[in-house]
Design a protein around this motif. Structure first.
Motif, PDB file in Angstrom:
ATOM      1  N   PHE A   1      36.660  21.536  42.367  1.00  9.74           N
ATOM      2  CA  PHE A   1      35.721  22.630  42.139  1.00  9.74           C
ATOM      3  C   PHE A   1      35.995  23.776  43.110  1.00  9.74           C
ATOM      4  O   PHE A   1      35.983  24.951  42.729  1.00  9.74           O
ATOM      5  N   GLY A   2      36.255  23.444  44.368  1.00  8.25           N
ATOM      6  CA  GLY A   2      36.516  24.484  45.357  1.00  8.25           C
ATOM      7  C   GLY A   2      37.787  25.263  45.099  1.00  8.25           C
ATOM      8  O   GLY A   2      37.858  26.459  45.387  1.00  8.25           O
ATOM      9  N   LYS A   3      38.794  24.616  44.515  1.00 10.42           N
ATOM     10  CA  LYS A   3      40.089  25.264  44.301  1.00 10.42           C
ATOM     11  C   LYS A   3      40.213  25.957  42.950  1.00 10.42           C
ATOM     12  O   LYS A   3      41.052  26.845  42.785  1.00 10.42           O
TER      13      LYS A   3
ATOM     14  N   ILE B   1      38.405  29.009  36.482  1.00 15.71           N
ATOM     15  CA  ILE B   1      39.116  30.292  36.486  1.00 15.71           C
ATOM     16  C   ILE B   1      40.040  30.388  35.272  1.00 15.71           C
ATOM     17  O   ILE B   1      40.829  29.478  35.003  1.00 15.71           O
ATOM     18  N   LYS B   2      39.945  31.506  34.568  1.00 15.71           N
ATOM     19  CA  LYS B   2      40.824  31.750  33.431  1.00 15.71           C
ATOM     20  C   LYS B   2      42.105  32.424  33.909  1.00 15.71           C
ATOM     21  O   LYS B   2      42.093  33.213  34.863  1.00 15.71           O
ATOM     22  N   ALA B   3      43.197  32.148  33.215  1.00 18.14           N
ATOM     23  CA  ALA B   3      44.485  32.739  33.584  1.00 18.14           C
ATOM     24  C   ALA B   3      44.481  34.250  33.402  1.00 18.14           C
ATOM     25  O   ALA B   3      45.294  34.956  34.008  1.00 18.14           O
TER      26      ALA B   3
ATOM     27  N   LYS C   1      43.249  32.295  44.340  1.00 16.41           N
ATOM     28  CA  LYS C   1      43.113  30.858  44.125  1.00 16.41           C
ATOM     29  C   LYS C   1      44.172  30.346  43.154  1.00 16.41           C
ATOM     30  O   LYS C   1      44.780  29.290  43.372  1.00 16.41           O
ATOM     31  N   LEU C   2      44.402  31.106  42.098  1.00 15.46           N
ATOM     32  CA  LEU C   2      45.414  30.702  41.125  1.00 15.46           C
ATOM     33  C   LEU C   2      46.803  30.641  41.761  1.00 15.46           C
ATOM     34  O   LEU C   2      47.591  29.735  41.484  1.00 15.46           O
ATOM     35  N   ALA C   3      47.096  31.607  42.610  1.00 15.42           N
ATOM     36  CA  ALA C   3      48.411  31.660  43.245  1.00 15.42           C
ATOM     37  C   ALA C   3      48.648  30.452  44.149  1.00 15.42           C
ATOM     38  O   ALA C   3      49.797  30.063  44.377  1.00 15.42           O
ATOM     39  N   ALA C   4      47.570  29.870  44.667  1.00 14.10           N
ATOM     40  CA  ALA C   4      47.707  28.730  45.573  1.00 14.10           C
ATOM     41  C   ALA C   4      47.891  27.405  44.841  1.00 14.10           C
ATOM     42  O   ALA C   4      48.197  26.391  45.466  1.00 14.10           O
TER      43      ALA C   4
ATOM     44  N   LYS D   1      47.851  24.276  37.722  1.00 14.65           N
ATOM     45  CA  LYS D   1      47.552  25.384  36.800  1.00 14.65           C
ATOM     46  C   LYS D   1      47.456  24.879  35.365  1.00 14.65           C
ATOM     47  O   LYS D   1      46.576  25.311  34.605  1.00 14.65           O
ATOM     48  N   ALA D   2      48.356  23.973  34.997  1.00 11.89           N
ATOM     49  CA  ALA D   2      48.325  23.418  33.644  1.00 11.89           C
ATOM     50  C   ALA D   2      47.048  22.622  33.421  1.00 11.89           C
ATOM     51  O   ALA D   2      46.422  22.702  32.361  1.00 11.89           O
ATOM     52  N   ALA D   3      46.628  21.866  34.447  1.00 11.31           N
ATOM     53  CA  ALA D   3      45.393  21.095  34.334  1.00 11.31           C
ATOM     54  C   ALA D   3      44.182  22.021  34.230  1.00 11.31           C
ATOM     55  O   ALA D   3      43.245  21.750  33.465  1.00 11.31           O
ATOM     56  N   LEU D   4      44.189  23.118  34.977  1.00 12.93           N
ATOM     57  CA  LEU D   4      43.094  24.083  34.913  1.00 12.93           C
ATOM     58  C   LEU D   4      43.031  24.731  33.538  1.00 12.93           C
ATOM     59  O   LEU D   4      41.947  24.910  32.963  1.00 12.93           O
TER      60      LEU D   4
END
Length: 348
Positions: free
Chosen positions: A276-278, A287-289, A299-302, A308-311
């Motif tokens: 949740f925090g990330k 967060i949407k791409a 956050k996405l860059a980290a 990213k695929a899981a998100l």
């Protein structure tokens, strides 16, 4: 004459003895010649330490491959959820078939995932008494909210949320199953027809009442024991409100929460908190791409490619928050873990 007869008899007896006892003598001689004299065997010397037992060697037996099993080979862009949907499965069914996957958010290109087990059932093991230990808990979180909005006379609307979770955990704290629901109750001047209301305690001053059709204030509530009881007894949870919740007609609250419940399985509360925090915005939404928010872009860059695929997989199934003013549902799961008690299930 008598002397000669005695000599003849003596000679006859001598000849008879030779005939009778000669074979026995020959037998004894032949045995003696075949068997050497017995000699006391030398005593073996005692070794200083016991000799190791001989090692019995066997040819290793190869374990048979699973006949009839069907596999999915992971390609770029795959996630566990997408693979499950592709093959007409639930996420939990796919996870159950692949216990080697310790983190369902981390799968790799080329990895083979079992999507259909062999139709040939293995021989059942002998029945033995055993137990399975699981832990069950119920948790809730309450949040008060100034809102949503105001009525037609600019009087504030107030509401409170009760997020509830019933969950079972294994001995390592991983979620085996979870069921989440919640109440959202507002003052009577909110204009949503499906929203449960509470107008006030019996005998207390009334509050503005809004007509749900005109969305205009039409009077003030009269608070009696009967009116209060009627309101409370008619409250519906978010799941019970179903499609009338009107949060997202294409993907209502209960559908998104069904997705989150599957996503939670196999993870600990700590892992969910870290996720949740990330992976969520300041408002608690995944967060949407396509975001343009700088904090969310950072956050996405980290995140790793797998994260990213899981998100992206989560965003495809749910975009609402699991922790905001509308309810701290993640916190409710955490409370369920804190309140867990051991449940022993006997198995034959």
């Amino acid at each position: 004459m008598k002397k000669n007869l005695a000599r003849a008899l003596a000679l006859l007896m001598l000849l008879t003895s030779a005939i009778v006892f000669a074979p026995m003598s020959l037998a004894a001689d032949s045995t003696t010649s075949a068997s050497p004299p017995w000699v006391e065997p030398a005593q073996p010397s005692v070794p200083s330490s016991p000799a190791p037992a001989p090692v019995k060697t066997t040819t290793p037996v190869a374990m048979p491959a699973m006949d009839g099993g069907e596999y999915h080979v992971v390609v770029s862009g795959d996630t566990m959820y997408k693979i499950a949907v592709k093959h007409g499965m639930t996420l939990s069914e796919l996870v159950a078939l692949n216990p080697q996957v310790k983190n369902i958010n981390l799968i790799y290109v080329g990895q083979k995932l079992l999507r259909k087990a062999s139709t040939t059932a293995p021989a059942a093991p002998a029945a033995t008494d055993s137990v399975i230990k699981v832990y069950q808990g119920i948790g809730y979180k309450v949040a008060f909210r100034n809102g949503p909005g105001k009525d037609s006379e600019e009087v504030p609307v107030y509401s409170f949320n009760v997020a509830m979770a019933a969950a079972t955990f294994d001995s390592a704290g991983r979620i085996l199953n979870v069921y989440i629901d919640g109440y959202e109750v507002s003052s009577p001047n909110y204009d949503g027809a499906s929203m449960p209301h509470f107008s006030g305690w019996p005998g207390q001053a009334g509050y503005n009442v809004t007509d749900h059709t005109t969305e205009k204030v039409v009077g003030v509530s009269t608070n009696t024991p009967e009116s209060a009881a009627a309101e409370v007894n008619n409250w519906l949870t978010k799941r019970q409100r179903g499609d009338t919740y009107h949060m997202n007609p294409a993907n209502e609250w209960y559908k998104q929460m069904d997705f989150f419940q599957e996503f939670f399985k196999g993870k600990t509360v700590m892992e969910l908190e870290q996720w949740f925090g990330k992976n969520t915005t300041a408002a608690g939404r995944p967060i949407k791409a396509t975001t343009t928010n700088e904090a969310d872009l950072a956050k996405l860059a980290a995140l790793t490619a797998e994260e990213k695929a899981a998100l992206a997989d989560v965003v495809s199934g749910a975009t609402m928050s699991i922790r905001d003013a509308h309810g701290d549902f993640l916190g409710a799961v955490g409370e369920a873990y804190k309140n867990r008690v051991e449940v022993v299930v006997p198995v034959k």
